[in-house]
Design an enzyme around this catalytic site. Structure first.
Site, PDB file in Angstrom:
ATOM      1  N   HIS A   1       0.674  -1.204   0.093  1.00 13.64           N
ATOM      2  CA  HIS A   1      -0.084  -0.180   0.077  1.00 13.64           C
ATOM      3  C   HIS A   1       1.019   1.221   0.053  1.00 13.64           C
ATOM      4  CE1 HIS A   1      -3.635  -2.248   1.948  1.00 13.64           C
ATOM      5  NE2 HIS A   1      -3.574  -2.326   0.536  1.00 13.64           N
TER       6      HIS A   1
ATOM      7  N   TYR B   1      -7.945  -2.317   7.733  1.00 10.63           N
ATOM      8  CA  TYR B   1      -8.283  -3.560   8.379  1.00 10.63           C
ATOM      9  C   TYR B   1      -8.093  -3.470   9.724  1.00 10.63           C
ATOM     10  CZ  TYR B   1      -7.021  -5.198   3.732  1.00 10.63           C
ATOM     11  OH  TYR B   1      -6.936  -5.488   2.318  1.00 10.63           O
TER      12      TYR B   1
END
Length: 332
Positions: free
Chosen positions: A303, A312
């Site tokens: 990312h 998450y």
């Protein structure tokens, strides 16, 4: 043919000829703009110069709210509908993502009209599509992951390949495009140092390279496939550097990998929707549940921003509650 229809046809031609969009994409634009044209006709508008931002805002509302079928002529609205009967829609309400897509087509149309001099100003320039609600990633429970990984078995070259694919997806958190794009020579420390943690050199989004460690289970699955599975599959093809091969000896496609996952889920009796990204989500969630730092997970997932990874952390609330309940002296 009214002026709006001619404008839409010119815009669609522009998308094909000058922007080179696929037939499938242009078909979606045609469908969305056809509904827009119908909305304008229903409101007595057949000239692009008569369209203003208020009309476009009203169209956006109609996308989200839906458009019921008009009652038969001479029948008052609502007549003939039994109590509890479902509405019959001319256009059913759209989800936020579909509304945003339809408005993107409208914005593109009006931008094109202004650039071509059909209208003096772009009435859609200040229209913003709705932001979709943030969807939490779906992660499989650990026992479901284990059942999925065990589903292919290891008796045939294809089964060995399938196990390697699944172990790679869950063991590295790689995107499906990254995993099927791997070549054999991109493996490091896999066969020569069997007791050491190996790793993969992965090319992710934006052509950015990252190193992803390869755990013991994934390493064994890939090694078994390279020794006992891939040579047989490679003989069926014309020679390729691809790590994961299809039944004809060519590189396994994303669609082929998706089908393998569906078949494994069926054999494992997993009755929820599952995709390659499900294993990526599970990888990240299980790491965080195990105490991994979010920035480490960011690097492993590739990312660009930790903000993307932090979504998450929202799916580990149950884990936090469990830790609190078992660790804090005044929790119970």
């Amino acid at each position: 043919m009214d002026k709006i229809t001619r404008l839409i046809n010119s815009y669609l031609d522009h998308l094909v000829v000058e922007r080179g969009l696929s037939a499938h994409t242009v078909s979606g634009y045609r469908r969305d703009l056809g509904r827009y044209a119908a909305f304008l006709r229903d409101h007595g508008v057949d000239d692009p110069t008569k369209i203003n931002s208020t009309m476009i805002t009203g169209y956006a509302a109609s996308l989200a709210e839906g458009v019921p079928d008009k009652p038969a002529e001479g029948v008052p609205d609502g007549a003939g509908a039994a109590a509890g009967e479902q509405t019959v829609w001319r256009y059913p309400p759209l989800a936020t993502s579909s509304t945003a897509r339809a408005l993107a087509a409208v914005r593109g149309l009006h931008k094109f009209a202004a650039e071509e001099g059909v209208v003096a100003d772009n009435p859609a320039s200040e229209i913003r599509p709705p932001k979709p609600a943030r969807r939490l990633p779906k992660a499989l429970p650990l026992d479901a992951v284990q059942a999925l990984l065990a589903a292919p078995g290891c008796k045939t070259p294809l089964a060995l390949r399938d196990t390697a694919l699944l172990e790679l997806l869950y063991g590295t958190g790689g995107r499906i495009s990254e995993i099927v794009g791997l070549d054999v020579d991109e493996l490091s420390g896999l066969l020569t140092e069997p007791d050491e943690v190996g790793g993969l050199r992965v090319i992710g989004k934006g052509n950015k390279e990252r190193f992803v460690p390869l755990g013991r289970y994934a390493k064994k699955a890939v090694t078994d496939y390279l020794v006992r599975g891939r040579p047989d599959l490679a003989r069926r093809g014309r020679g390729t550097a691809a790590l994961l091969l299809n039944a004809r000896g060519g590189r396994l496609s994303r669609q082929g990998a998706w089908l393998i996952i569906q078949q494994a889920a069926e054999r494992a009796k997993i009755n929820i929707e599952i995709s390659p990204h499900t294993l990526r989500h599970s990888f990240a969630t299980h790491l965080l549940d195990g105490g991994a730092d979010v920035r480490v997970v960011q690097e492993l997932l590739g990312h660009a921003s930790v903000t993307t990874t932090q979504i998450y952390t929202l799916v580990t609330v149950d884990h936090l509650r469990e830790v609190y309940a078992t660790s804090h002296p005044r929790a119970r």
